[in-house]
Motif scaffolding. Sequence first.
Motif, PDB file in Angstrom:
ATOM      1  N   UNK A 119       0.666  -1.400  -0.027  1.00  0.00           N
ATOM      2  CA  UNK A 119      -0.042  -0.142   0.042  1.00  0.00           C
ATOM      3  C   UNK A 119       0.583   1.383   0.003  1.00  0.00           C
ATOM      4  N   UNK A 120       0.428   2.474  -0.585  1.00  0.00           N
ATOM      5  CA  UNK A 120       1.031   3.761  -0.473  1.00  0.00           C
ATOM      6  C   UNK A 120       0.754   4.342   1.046  1.00  0.00           C
ATOM      7  N   UNK A 121       1.879   5.436   2.015  1.00  0.00           N
ATOM      8  CA  UNK A 121       1.838   5.446   2.800  1.00  0.00           C
ATOM      9  C   UNK A 121       1.694   7.000   3.155  1.00  0.00           C
ATOM     10  N   UNK A 122      -0.120   7.470   3.456  1.00  0.00           N
ATOM     11  CA  UNK A 122       0.013   8.425   2.934  1.00  0.00           C
ATOM     12  C   UNK A 122       0.345   9.384   4.530  1.00  0.00           C
ATOM     13  N   UNK A 123       0.591  10.335   4.331  1.00  0.00           N
ATOM     14  CA  UNK A 123       0.738  11.585   5.390  1.00  0.00           C
ATOM     15  C   UNK A 123       0.200  12.935   5.080  1.00  0.00           C
ATOM     16  N   UNK A 124       1.064  13.397   6.345  1.00  0.00           N
ATOM     17  CA  UNK A 124      -0.200  14.926   6.509  1.00  0.00           C
ATOM     18  C   UNK A 124       0.902  15.503   7.779  1.00  0.00           C
ATOM     19  N   UNK A 125       1.703  16.517   6.798  1.00  0.00           N
ATOM     20  CA  UNK A 125       1.403  17.146   8.165  1.00  0.00           C
ATOM     21  C   UNK A 125       1.030  18.968   8.460  1.00  0.00           C
ATOM     22  N   UNK A 126       1.117  19.379   9.761  1.00  0.00           N
ATOM     23  CA  UNK A 126      -0.832  20.148   9.924  1.00  0.00           C
ATOM     24  C   UNK A 126      -0.087  21.726   9.899  1.00  0.00           C
ATOM     25  N   UNK A 127       0.799  22.417  10.022  1.00  0.00           N
ATOM     26  CA  UNK A 127       1.692  22.977  10.425  1.00  0.00           C
ATOM     27  C   UNK A 127       2.873  23.866  10.135  1.00  0.00           C
ATOM     28  N   UNK A 128       2.789  24.019   8.469  1.00  0.00           N
ATOM     29  CA  UNK A 128       4.056  24.173   7.922  1.00  0.00           C
ATOM     30  C   UNK A 128       3.872  25.904   7.293  1.00  0.00           C
ATOM     31  N   UNK A 129       5.002  25.967   6.801  1.00  0.00           N
ATOM     32  CA  UNK A 129       5.775  27.394   6.448  1.00  0.00           C
ATOM     33  C   UNK A 129       7.273  27.283   4.796  1.00  0.00           C
TER      34      UNK A 129
END
Length: 213
Positions: A119-129
Amino acid sequence: MANKKNKVKFNIRNVHYALLTKSDDGEVTYGTPVPMPGAVSISLDPNGEPSVFYADGYAYYTINNNQGYEGDLELALVPESFRTDVLKESLDANNVLVEDATVETGKFALLFEFDGDINKIRHVLYNCTAARPTIESATKEDEIEVKTETLSITASPLDGGYVKARTSDSTSAAAYDGWYKTVYLPKAVSDASGQSDSTKVSSAKNSSKEVVS
């Protein structure tokens, strides 16, 4: 999603950004994720070292100091939408992109995935600049060498503490399939007594409307 475990990961793809806005009362809202095609690489190092308190002659207590991540996202070209939405470059009457030093850049969630053997491993970083990319190119020689653009990314914790999320081997199909439709926000988990802790979850939400910069 079938509960099958990846053995390896490779290849970054499907990079998206979603604009982050914060209300006066501290509520975080995300816009609709926008694709960023042409991903080449990503490298983000943990930011913040644990602090150790010594007493009685030994390490008495270790203090967590998770300050998020810092690193680089390399793209074939930074999309114009990201330049206007996040870097806050503006289009003038002739549709020329103009960079203005007096304008503050925006915050966003960064979404992406790695291929895996299952499976593809999906990511999210919540507070980026993101910092402005370097201006770079070179003359053409016998062979054309493609020059990429690199964004320096800082991913900080939200006020409630959340830094990032990623899919697991047993992530539900609904969460997995909807990863790029709205920014995934953690769901409260009930304890043995049936009580749930939703304090952090309620501090952020998705907007059904795209945020306009």
